[in-house]
Write an enzyme that holds these catalytic residues in place. Structure first.
Site, PDB file in Angstrom:
ATOM      1  N   LYS A  85      87.821  14.252  -1.005  1.00 37.38           N
ATOM      2  CA  LYS A  85      86.491  14.220  -0.381  1.00 37.38           C
ATOM      3  C   LYS A  85      86.570  14.443   1.131  1.00 37.38           C
ATOM      4  CE  LYS A  85      86.058   9.225   0.433  1.00 37.38           C
ATOM      5  NZ  LYS A  85      85.216   8.032   0.196  1.00 37.38           N
ATOM      6  N   ASP A  86      87.770  14.292   1.728  1.00 37.98           N
ATOM      7  CA  ASP A  86      87.926  14.514   3.167  1.00 37.98           C
ATOM      8  C   ASP A  86      88.186  15.973   3.521  1.00 37.98           C
ATOM      9  OD1 ASP A  86      87.642  11.792   3.699  1.00 37.98           O
ATOM     10  OD2 ASP A  86      89.802  11.406   3.609  1.00 37.98           O
ATOM     11  N   ARG A 138      75.643   9.245   3.468  1.00 35.43           N
ATOM     12  CA  ARG A 138      75.301   9.425   2.046  1.00 35.43           C
ATOM     13  C   ARG A 138      74.987   8.088   1.392  1.00 35.43           C
ATOM     14  NH1 ARG A 138      78.232   8.178  -2.218  1.00 35.43           N
ATOM     15  NH2 ARG A 138      80.066   7.833  -0.932  1.00 35.43           N
ATOM     16  N   ARG A 139      75.844   7.102   1.626  1.00 36.75           N
ATOM     17  CA  ARG A 139      75.604   5.779   1.048  1.00 36.75           C
ATOM     18  C   ARG A 139      74.372   5.123   1.652  1.00 36.75           C
ATOM     19  NH1 ARG A 139      81.984   4.485   1.538  1.00 36.75           N
ATOM     20  NH2 ARG A 139      82.644   5.177  -0.545  1.00 36.75           N
ATOM     21  N   ARG A 160      83.286   1.083  10.738  1.00 33.86           N
ATOM     22  CA  ARG A 160      84.512   1.862  10.605  1.00 33.86           C
ATOM     23  C   ARG A 160      85.634   0.887  10.291  1.00 33.86           C
ATOM     24  NH1 ARG A 160      85.723   6.663  13.139  1.00 33.86           N
ATOM     25  NH2 ARG A 160      87.592   6.438  11.876  1.00 33.86           N
ATOM     26  N   ARG A 166      86.964  -3.792   6.682  1.00 35.47           N
ATOM     27  CA  ARG A 166      85.619  -3.721   6.114  1.00 35.47           C
ATOM     28  C   ARG A 166      85.299  -4.941   5.254  1.00 35.47           C
ATOM     29  NH1 ARG A 166      83.929   2.515   5.355  1.00 35.47           N
ATOM     30  NH2 ARG A 166      85.223   3.398   7.002  1.00 35.47           N
ATOM     31  N   CYS A 251      81.100  16.516   5.395  1.00 38.69           N
ATOM     32  CA  CYS A 251      81.191  15.218   4.719  1.00 38.69           C
ATOM     33  C   CYS A 251      80.447  14.126   5.482  1.00 38.69           C
ATOM     34  CB  CYS A 251      82.653  14.823   4.488  1.00 38.69           C
ATOM     35  SG  CYS A 251      83.599  14.600   5.990  1.00 38.69           S
TER      36      CYS A 251
END
Length: 323
Positions: A85-86, A138-139, A160, A166, A251
């Site tokens: 995805k990166d 997106r989230r 981040r 997190r 992305c």
């Protein structure tokens, strides 16, 4: 390349994060199994690892992979492992996508206080806004759309940091929950900390989420690494990334896509929205795909077709409003 145990170890370039090291370690073992060659990890720091800015501000696309690709092209490493995805949708000349191994669980996961799911969390905090951390527009778009549809008090907070950082926001009480990729938590052996898997109806994942990409330069090595390729996964992520490329979105844009196989047919769902969740455009496309030498062309056509429909529905305007 089998039977070459005495040959020099293959140099695998990897980011330094715990997740990247775990993923690269898994691939290294598989590469040794299929090639007979020892593999040594070469740790490389990327711009995305050192910058403290939000991904949307530093461009998102490519910030975690460009240093690895430079090392490949310079001959400092023999192959690299990326979270797919990166990867930018454009591949630099000279690089080969040697393998896309079988995909892990592509879903997003909630890690919330008191072991709560999303609905339970909002209900328990009635009278107070639930604060949920994520670094992904997106989230944010999909969480905010979910909250708007239910009249729920929810605030998305940009964060981040690595997985420990997190999840630490939740343990410290600074946040009520964070959203992370299920695949990453599984690969780190931390799936027990997931309080809810967010299904695609609520939270469609990023294109390529849960999949890995193995890149190299040498065609002979690429052929050997091809033993790790999983054709159905590769076709699915090709469709998702074709949608992303046609939308001309990186992305850091609020774009989601997931391709699934149903027998010989592929179903592709795409989502484009505004970060505040006020507008969320969802569409699906499907068609029969044959797993032969033309499958990537077939998957690309499916992804492009859905992207064109999303653009016709106003997707470009929505992406232009991204944070």
């Amino acid at each position: 390349m089998n039977g070459q145990e005495s040959a020099a170890p293959l140099r695998l370039g990897t980011r330094r994060s715990a997740l990247a090291m775990a993923q690269s370690g898994m691939v290294a073992r598989d590469v040794t199994r299929v090639t007979g060659r020892a593999v040594e990890l070469v740790e490389i720091t990327t711009y995305g690892d050192t910058s403290r800015e939000a991904l949307a501000q530093i461009g998102g696309t490519g910030v975690f992979v460009s240093a690895l690709r430079d090392a490949l092209l310079d001959g400092r490493i023999d192959f690299a492992v990326h979270s797919l995805k990166d990867l930018p949708t454009a591949t630099p000349e000279g690089l080969l996508l040697a393998a896309v191994p079988e995909r892990e669980d592509p879903r997003d996961a909630l890690v919330a206080r008191d072991g709560l799911g999303l609905g339970e969390l909002v209900e328990k905090l009635a009278g107070r806004t639930a604060r949920i951390g994520t670094g992904s527009p997106r989230r944010m778009a999909q969480l905010n759309a979910w909250a708007r549809a239910r009249g729920a008090a929810l605030e998305t907070v940009a964060i981040r940091g690595n997985v420990d950082t997190r999840i630490g926001f939740v343990h410290s009480g600074e946040l009520d929950a964070v959203v992370l990729a299920t695949a990453g938590l599984n690969r780190l052996g931390r799936s027990a900390e997931i309080t809810e898997h967010l299904d695609a109806e609520l939270m469609l994942p990023a294109p390529g989420q849960g999949a890995l990409a193995i890149e190299c330069v040498d065609p002979v090595l690429a052929a050997a690494l091809g033993a790790l390729d999983h054709a159905p996964t590769r076709a699915a992520v090709v469709a998702e990334r074709a949608l992303l490329a046609t939308l001309e979105a990186g992305c850091s844009a609020p774009v989601a896509a997931l391709a699934k196989w149903a027998g010989a047919e592929m179903w592709l769902e795409g989502v484009v929205g505004t970060v505040d969740g006020a507008t969320l455009l969802k569409m699906t496309a499907n068609g029969p795909l044959v797993l032969d030498e033309t499958v990537e062309r077939q998957a690309t056509a499916l992804g492009r077709a859905l992207a064109v429909r999303l653009l016709d529905g106003g997707a470009a305007t929505l992406m232009g409003e991204r944070a």
